[in-house]
Structure formats: structure tokens, C-alpha cells
Design a protein around this motif. Structure first.
Motif, short mmCIF file in Angstrom:
data_model
loop_
_atom_site.label_atom_id
_atom_site.label_comp_id
_atom_site.label_asym_id
_atom_site.label_seq_id
_atom_site.Cartn_x
_atom_site.Cartn_y
_atom_site.Cartn_z
N ASP A 196 2.56 6.42 3.72
CA ASP A 196 2.79 6.47 2.42
C ASP A 196 4.35 5.52 2.31
OD1 ASP A 196 1.69 8.25 0.92
OD2 ASP A 196 2.47 9.90 2.09
N SER A 197 4.89 4.99 3.57
CA SER A 197 6.13 4.36 3.70
C SER A 197 5.69 3.11 5.11
CB SER A 197 7.12 5.19 4.03
OG SER A 197 7.62 5.36 5.24
N LEU A 198 6.87 2.09 4.83
CA LEU A 198 6.80 0.70 5.52
C LEU A 198 6.93 1.59 7.16
CD1 LEU A 198 5.96 -1.97 6.29
CD2 LEU A 198 9.26 -2.05 6.04
N GLU A 199 7.86 2.56 7.12
CA GLU A 199 8.45 3.30 8.70
C GLU A 199 7.25 3.91 9.05
OE1 GLU A 199 11.45 2.46 5.88
OE2 GLU A 199 9.91 3.34 5.47
N ASN A 229 1.88 4.09 12.49
CA ASN A 229 0.66 5.48 12.47
C ASN A 229 -1.06 5.18 11.43
OD1 ASN A 229 2.59 6.45 13.67
ND2 ASN A 229 3.37 7.48 12.88
N ALA A 230 -0.92 4.30 10.75
CA ALA A 230 -2.41 3.42 9.97
C ALA A 230 -3.06 3.17 10.92
CB ALA A 230 -1.64 2.17 9.21
N GLN A 231 -4.50 4.17 10.62
CA GLN A 231 -5.31 4.82 11.79
C GLN A 231 -6.73 3.72 11.01
OE1 GLN A 231 -5.14 7.27 13.69
NE2 GLN A 231 -7.72 6.93 14.93
N ALA A 276 -0.24 -3.57 1.21
CA ALA A 276 -1.88 -3.86 1.14
C ALA A 276 -2.32 -2.13 1.72
CB ALA A 276 -2.84 -4.28 1.59
N LEU A 277 -1.13 -2.35 2.77
CA LEU A 277 -1.23 -0.98 3.22
C LEU A 277 -0.39 0.30 3.03
CD1 LEU A 277 -3.35 -0.04 5.74
CD2 LEU A 277 -1.15 -0.43 7.32
N CYS A 278 0.58 -0.27 2.66
CA CYS A 278 1.98 0.40 2.58
C CYS A 278 2.34 0.93 0.76
CB CYS A 278 3.28 0.12 3.35
SG CYS A 278 3.46 -0.66 4.81
N LYS A 279 1.90 2.23 0.51
CA LYS A 279 2.04 2.64 -0.82
C LYS A 279 3.73 1.82 -1.60
CE LYS A 279 -1.30 6.21 -0.35
NZ LYS A 279 -1.48 7.72 -0.79
N ASP A 280 4.58 2.06 -1.02
CA ASP A 280 5.46 1.99 -1.47
C ASP A 280 6.69 0.26 -1.40
OD1 ASP A 280 6.24 1.15 1.43
OD2 ASP A 280 8.76 1.69 1.35
N LEU A 281 5.24 -0.63 -1.09
CA LEU A 281 5.13 -2.14 -1.62
C LEU A 281 4.64 -2.30 -2.30
CD1 LEU A 281 5.58 -3.03 1.83
CD2 LEU A 281 7.12 -2.86 1.09
N ASP A 282 4.70 -3.51 -2.99
CA ASP A 282 4.25 -4.14 -3.86
C ASP A 282 2.78 -4.62 -3.63
OD1 ASP A 282 6.01 -3.31 -5.73
OD2 ASP A 282 6.88 -5.42 -6.22
N ILE A 286 9.09 -7.69 -2.95
CA ILE A 286 7.44 -6.90 -2.64
C ILE A 286 7.84 -5.31 -2.73
CG2 ILE A 286 7.07 -8.56 -1.29
CD1 ILE A 286 8.22 -7.20 1.30
N GLY A 287 9.37 -5.40 -2.71
CA GLY A 287 9.41 -3.88 -2.50
C GLY A 287 9.99 -3.38 -3.99
N SER A 288 10.17 -2.21 -4.18
CA SER A 288 11.85 -1.51 -5.19
C SER A 288 12.61 -1.73 -5.31
CB SER A 288 10.78 0.02 -6.08
OG SER A 288 11.04 0.66 -4.82
N PHE A 289 13.73 -1.59 -5.86
CA PHE A 289 14.93 -1.52 -6.00
C PHE A 289 15.58 -0.56 -4.70
CE2 PHE A 289 19.82 -0.29 -6.67
CZ PHE A 289 20.23 -1.30 -6.13
#
Length: 423
Positions: free
Chosen positions: A325-328, A332-334, A199-205, A245-248
Motif C-alpha cells: 500500500d505504501s512505500l513505508e 515487507n513485500a512477500q 511498480a510494487l507500491c500503490k502510492d507511487l505512480d 513519481i508520487g502524489s502531492f
């Protein structure tokens, strides 16, 4: 004299002929060795990887990789087959583990061959390919783990990537799953964190949002976690194939959890938001600090467009959906806001009291200024709003519609400057 000179000359010719003949044969063999290997010219290359006793001829434990390469006009196969050996493991255990690993690799090889020999689709291109690499780990005693990453192409827009994991008990050779080692509670923590990350990362479904609708509907760990995990670096590594849970393009998504945090028991039962400095410190914190200090989430829910991270201590941290933006970048999520249950203290005052009593005690604290109170139209509960400093607000809500009701929770967040101010 002439005969002696002729004999010596003849011997020199024979020696030189022998020398050049050997050189010719050696060069021809070298050329053969450089030609492309076909199904009738199968090559096997062995590379050894040992985690101890590297200088010994008989290591206590070793994993040897046999490379199998086969190529025809229809398929190309390049796989690594691991084999456990060493004096540390019983012979029958090695045989049991190696049989299972070999069976899996052979099944994958036969599978790609069978597909390649089927009638070809006009949009497909030969050769079909199977590339299979493997990594192993023995950092968690008495287990050994193998992670196979399979990259195959059997037609279509792109290749496919799959993951296969094996965990074995080195004392018995038995296959092991996570639920053989971890408790249901620990597995829930892992599942909660993965849902939270999605839910937190834009690059994961995004996860199914019904998991955030209430405790009775909260989804815990699933079979994928049990079947796609290995022991790694003294912890648990969970791997998700592309499209799960993520794109190819994201590739294999990996989550790692140390046994130290899964077994952590020294979490404080009572947390004190003792002053403004403590509150500001946590409002400025990131996920890495929260996870390190309070452990994995025991629950995850949505609240007012944010994602709640429940800790074992009763302190709850809110993060914004899709804030990373990404799992990496997840560490740093605030922190967006802080919530406290009745196990939390606010400026040294336990919240296991009524709202009216809490407000009375807060009056003596100069840092706190009450600015509003009344029944919330949204919840129907009695709410008191306090200003701590500048744009930091605290919302205290009772469990009922009367301020004599006990405190339900306290919410502290940083508001934009000028929020709620009027001329």
C-alpha cells in the motif's frame, strides 16, 4: 542640619529617577524586539551545527546557518542560508562553496519577489511565501552535501515543494554528481530498484511498462537521479519532488542506498536450492531479506503479472505488482515465486544440463515427484512439472522444443491447495 537632610533627600530622588528611567528604556527595547519584522526591519538569526569539535572555538569543520526573514504585504520570506567554515577546509574552497550556495538562495528570494510584484490574479491571495530549509551531511569523505527543501506559494490550490541538491568536493570546491563517484553499473542498480519500488507500491505512480518488455528497452538510471541526490549517512540519498513519481500528498519520496551494498562484491556465483527447507525459506522471505542477502537488482522485468527481481547470483525473485500500500511497507513485500538461471543448483544439481538429464537425476530424490511433462502451448518449449511438497510446484523449461535441450530456467512457486487436482 536641615540643609544636610535636604541634600541627602535630593540624592535619593536622583538615584530613584535614574533607576526607573533605565527600566523604562529597557522595556521599550524589549517591545521593539517583539514586533513583527518587516522589509525595513530585517532580522538575522544565526544557529550553528557542527559534526565534530563542538567544544572548540575553532572547529575543524562547521556549517553556520544564517536565517533571512523578510515580510511585506505582498510576500513573506523565511530562508536558511548555509555557510561552510573551519580550519579543515581551505579558505578559497570555503569561498567557492559559499558563493554557489548564496547565489542559489538569493535567486530564489528574488524570484518570489518578482512573482509577487506581478499583476495579481483575482483568485490568488497575498502574501506569497517562500520557506527554504536546508540539511547537510559530511559522512562520505571528502564530500559535503546540502539538501534544500523549498516550500513556496504563488497562488493556486496549494503550495509547491521543490528539492535542490548540492554536493561539493572539500578538497577542491568542485560540484560533484553521482556519475563522478559511482559506476554506470551501480547507477543502473539504483535505477532498477526505484523502478521496482514504483511498480510494487500503490502510492507511487507506475513506471512506464515498456521498461519491462525486454532488456533492449529497459530504462536505466535517469538524469533525475543524478541531479537530485546527496551523500547521506555513508550512502546515497535520492529525492523525488511531489508529482514526479508520487502524489502531492505523499510529499518528497526518498530512497537511500549504502555504499556497502553498492560496492558489494562477495555475492555467491552459484546458489543451491539444496532442499525443501531452503525453498520454503525463500518463498516465505520478504524484500528486506532478499535485498540484504543478494543486493540490489541487476535487472527488473514483468512476468505473469508479477515483477522479477534479478540478483547478481542468478537467482530471481518474483513479487506481485502493487502488492504494498505504501512505500513505508516496501520491505515487507512477500516473495511470490523463485526462478533460477543456469548458474543455480536445484537439490545440488547444476542446471547447466539438458532437461532429460536433470529429470533423470531428480528421480532419486524422494522429495520430488514428477507429475506432468510436454510442450508448452504458450512458449513452445518442453516443460516438466514436479511436485515438491503439498502445494509447492517446480516448473522446469528447456531452451527448445525437445527435452534433450538444455534447461532454460526453473520456476518454483506455492500454488493454492487443490490446484490441478481432479477427482
Amino acid at each position: 542640619m536641615f540643609k544636610r537632610i535636604l541634600a541627602i533627600f535630593s540624592m535619593l530622588v536622583l538615584i530613584l529617577s535614574s533607576f526607573y528611567g533605565c527600566t523604562s528604556i529597557r522595556t521599550k527595547r524589549d517591545e521593539i524586539g517583539k514586533t513583527k519584522t518587516t522589509i525595513s526591519q530585517k532580522t538575522e538569526q544565526i544557529s550553528k551545527h557542527s559534526n565534530k569539535n563542538k567544544g572548540s572555538n575553532k572547529p575543524a569543520l562547521d556549517v553556520v546557518f544564517e536565517r533571512i526573514y523578510q515580510a511585506t504585504d505582498k510576500y513573506e520570506i523565511d530562508v536558511l542560508l548555509p555557510k561552510v567554515t573551519g580550519s579543515e577546509v581551505k579558505k578559497e574552497v570555503c569561498e567557492k562553496i559559499n558563493f554557489i550556495l548564496k547565489r542559489y538562495v538569493e535567486q530564489e528570494i528574488e524570484g518570489i519577489k518578482a512573482i509577487a510584484n506581478e499583476q495579481k490574479n483575482e483568485l490568488d491571495f497575498y502574501p506569497y511565501t517562500l520557506h527554504l530549509k536546508c540539511e547537510w551531511d559530511k559522512s562520505v569523505s571528502p564530500y559535503i552535501s546540502f539538501l534544500f527543501e523549498e516550500d513556496s506559494y504563488t497562488g493556486g490550490a496549494h503550495d509547491l515543494i521543490r528539492v535542490k541538491t548540492f554536493n561539493f568536493d572539500l578538497e577542491t570546491g568542485r560540484e560533484v554528481k553521482l556519475n563522478d563517484v559511482l559506476s554506470t553499473e551501480q547507477l543502473n542498480w539504483i535505477g532498477n530498484y526505484i523502478l521496482f519500488a514504483r511498480a510494487l507500491c500503490k502510492d507511487l505512480d507506475d513506471p512506464p511498462y515498456e521498461v519491462f518488455w525486454g532488456q533492449e528497452k529497459q530504462v536505466t538510471y535517469d538524469e533525475y537521479i543524478l541531479n537530485s541526490s546527496i551523500f547521506k549517512n555513508g550512502g546515497i540519498l535520492v529525492c523525488y519532488e511531489p508529482y514526479v513519481i508520487g502524489s502531492f500528498a505523499r510529499g518528497i519520496v526518498r530512497f537511500w542506498f549504502s555504499f556497502d551494498e553498492l560496492n558489494r562484491k562477495e555475492i555467491e556465483k552459484s546458489v543451491d536450492l539444496k532442499d525443501l527447507d531452503t525453498i520454503e525459506e525463500w518463498l516465505d522471505a520478504n524484500l528486506n531479506k532478499v535485498r540484504k542477502e543478494y543486493g540490489l537488482p541487476v535487472k527488473v522485468y514483468s512476468y505473469e503479472g508479477g515483477l522479477l527481481y534479478y540478483t547478481k547470483s542468478g537467482l530471481i525473485f518474483s513479487f506481485s505488482f502493487n502488492s504494498i500500500d505504501s512505500l513505508e511497507s516496501i520491505n515487507n513485500a512477500q516473495v511470490f515465486s523463485i526462478m533460477g538461471s543456469d548458474t543455480v543448483k536445484f537439490f545440488g544439481i547444476p542446471l547447466e544440463i539438458s532437461v532429460s538429464e536433470l529429470v533423470r537425476k531428480l528421480k532419486s530424490i524422494s522429495e520430488i515427484k514428477k507429475i506432468d511433462e510436454g510442450i508448452s502451448e504458450e512458449s513452445g518449449c518442453y516443460t516438466v512439472t514436479c511436485e515438491l511438497d503439498g502445494n509447492i510446484k517446480a516448473y522446469i523449461e528447456s531452451k527448445g522444443a525437445d527435452k534433450s535441450s538444455n534447461v532454460g530456467y526453473i520456476l518454483i512457486k506455492r500454488e493454492p491447495y487443490g490446484y490441478g487436482q481432479t477427482n
